[in-house]
Design an enzyme around this catalytic site. Structure first.
Site, short mmCIF file in Angstrom:
data_model
loop_
_atom_site.label_atom_id
_atom_site.label_comp_id
_atom_site.label_asym_id
_atom_site.label_seq_id
_atom_site.Cartn_x
_atom_site.Cartn_y
_atom_site.Cartn_z
CE1 TYR A 135 -3.69 2.49 0.63
CE2 TYR A 135 -2.36 3.27 2.47
CZ TYR A 135 -3.43 3.43 1.62
OH TYR A 135 -4.25 4.55 1.73
CB ALA A 137 5.45 0.51 -2.55
CB SER A 138 0.47 1.15 -4.43
OG SER A 138 -0.35 1.34 -3.29
CE LYS A 139 -3.81 5.17 -2.04
NZ LYS A 139 -4.78 5.72 -3.00
CB ILE A 161 -11.05 8.57 5.18
CG1 ILE A 161 -9.90 9.07 4.28
CG2 ILE A 161 -12.31 9.36 4.89
CD1 ILE A 161 -10.17 8.92 2.78
N1 LIG Z 1 -10.24 5.08 3.64
C1 LIG Z 1 -9.11 5.56 4.12
O1 LIG Z 1 -8.88 5.60 5.35
C2 LIG Z 1 -8.06 6.11 3.19
C3 LIG Z 1 -6.88 6.66 3.72
C4 LIG Z 1 -5.93 7.17 2.83
C5 LIG Z 1 -6.16 7.14 1.47
N2 LIG Z 1 -7.32 6.58 1.01
C6 LIG Z 1 -7.54 6.56 -0.43
O2 LIG Z 1 -8.65 7.40 -0.71
C7 LIG Z 1 -9.38 6.87 -1.81
C8 LIG Z 1 -10.84 6.70 -1.44
O3 LIG Z 1 -10.97 5.92 -0.26
P1 LIG Z 1 -12.41 5.37 0.14
O4 LIG Z 1 -12.36 5.04 1.58
O5 LIG Z 1 -13.45 6.30 -0.38
O6 LIG Z 1 -12.43 4.01 -0.70
P2 LIG Z 1 -13.71 3.16 -1.17
O7 LIG Z 1 -14.92 3.54 -0.39
O8 LIG Z 1 -13.28 1.73 -1.17
O9 LIG Z 1 -13.92 3.66 -2.67
C9 LIG Z 1 -13.07 3.28 -3.71
C10 LIG Z 1 -13.92 3.13 -4.94
O10 LIG Z 1 -13.05 2.75 -6.03
C11 LIG Z 1 -13.68 1.67 -6.72
N3 LIG Z 1 -12.69 0.84 -7.39
C12 LIG Z 1 -11.88 -0.09 -6.83
N4 LIG Z 1 -11.12 -0.69 -7.77
C13 LIG Z 1 -11.45 -0.13 -8.95
C14 LIG Z 1 -11.04 -0.35 -10.29
N5 LIG Z 1 -10.13 -1.27 -10.58
N6 LIG Z 1 -11.60 0.38 -11.27
C15 LIG Z 1 -12.55 1.29 -10.99
N7 LIG Z 1 -12.98 1.56 -9.72
C16 LIG Z 1 -12.45 0.84 -8.72
C17 LIG Z 1 -14.39 0.89 -5.62
O11 LIG Z 1 -15.37 0.01 -6.17
P3 LIG Z 1 -15.84 -1.28 -5.31
O12 LIG Z 1 -16.38 -0.76 -4.01
O13 LIG Z 1 -16.86 -1.93 -6.18
O14 LIG Z 1 -14.60 -2.11 -5.11
C18 LIG Z 1 -14.98 2.03 -4.81
O15 LIG Z 1 -16.20 2.48 -5.32
C19 LIG Z 1 -8.68 5.59 -2.23
O16 LIG Z 1 -7.77 5.85 -3.26
C20 LIG Z 1 -7.93 5.19 -0.96
O17 LIG Z 1 -6.80 4.40 -1.21
C21 LIG Z 1 -8.27 6.08 1.83
#
Ligand SMILES: NC(=O)c1ccc[n+]([C@@H]2O[C@H](COP(=O)([O-])OP(=O)(O)OC[C@H]3O[C@@H](n4cnc5c(N)ncnc54)[C@H](OP(=O)(O)O)[C@@H]3O)[C@@H](O)[C@H]2O)c1
Length: 243
Positions: free
Chosen positions: A161, A163-165, A194
């Protein structure tokens, strides 16, 4: 909540639009009268999440795409958005995900590939498709990527995670330098944890009031796409709440 009048009528592509942050950004952009093209993995889930958030799916162009593959389909979607709205002004790459993998010496190869694909490759493929259009159009543009606090240094047990970010950050900086001459800004947001239902469930004893809300992050993104942020590019903006 700041609404920037200059954003009315702009066209935004938002990936991961049906997720926690995606819905908050979609709602705020809609309130700013931005026209929307929403991308997610599954169309039915996206439509349902929009309806649950009292947003009308019919007011947006919707694309169901796996952004980790089929580059031609991603390019085709961007062409469809341009055919429908005439342009793309804004891209917000929110699609992403999280898997811990344990220590590197015990981690499955699949976790590494999954993290690099879902976080870094999604941003690369969609950004490339949209940037090609923006460069050809010669009217500037805004790209905002969602990285993470964990991108700033390696963190035990979540190397894939982290490394990807970090890759998202390097992509942001490279694109910012490449696109400066075209008036296209490219910036990244670094959220910490979040405040989402999933995070509350996996860490019920944490002080949730310290976590940053999706709505708060959405407001920072709105600022980044506004005229007020026209001179900011290549930035990685920490949005940590009180964590
Ligand atoms: N949540 C945290 O605490 C946190 C912290 C730091 C950074 N982030 C980053 O912030 C962003 C949003 O987080 P979030 O909590 O809102 O995540 P989330 O609720 O899981 O939303 C991510 C969305 O992306 C979709 N998705 C996943 N793989 C995909 C693909 N290959 N092609 C197209 N769409 C795809 C998911 O669809 P499905 O639901 O159908 O899989 C989901 O609707 C992400 O990039 C996450 O890494 C999150």
């Amino acid at each position: 909540m700041a609404i920037y009048p200059e954003l009315a009528g702009k066209v935004a592509v938002i990936s991961g639009a049906g997720g926690n942050l995606g819905i908050a950004v979609t709602r705020l952009f809609h309130a700013a009268n931005i026209r929307l093209a929403l991308v997610d993995l599954r169309e039915d889930t996206l439509r349902q999440r929009l309806r649950e958030a009292n947003l009308d799916p019919e007011q947006a162009l919707i694309g169901a795409l796996d952004l980790t593959q089929k580059r031609a389909a991603i390019d085709e979607f961007v062409s469809r958005v341009v055919a429908h709205y005439g342009k793309v002004d804004i891209l917000v790459n929110i699609a992403g995900g999280f898997r811990a993998g344990g220590p590197v010496h015990e981690m499955d190869e699949e976790i590494w590939d999954f993290m690099m694909n879902i976080n870094a490759k999604t941003a690369f493929l969609l950004s490339a498709a949209v940037a090609r259009h923006m460069v050809a159009r010669q009217a500037g543009g805004r790209i905002v990527n969602i990285s993470a606090r964990a991108a700033l240094s390696g963190v035990p047990t979540i190397s894939g995670y982290s490394a990807s970010k970090a890759a998202v950050l390097r992509l942001t900086e490279s694109m910012a330098a490449e696109l400066l001459q075209y008036g296209i800004t490219v910036n990244a947001i670094l959220p910490s944890v979040i405040d989402t239902p999933q995070n509350r469930m996996s860490d019920p004893n944490a002080d949730h009031s310290k976590w940053v809300t999706p709505e708060s992050i959405a407001e920072v993104i709105l600022f980044l796409i506004s005229d007020s942020a026209r001179d900011i590019s290549g930035a990685a903006i920490p949005v940590y709440g009180r964590a």
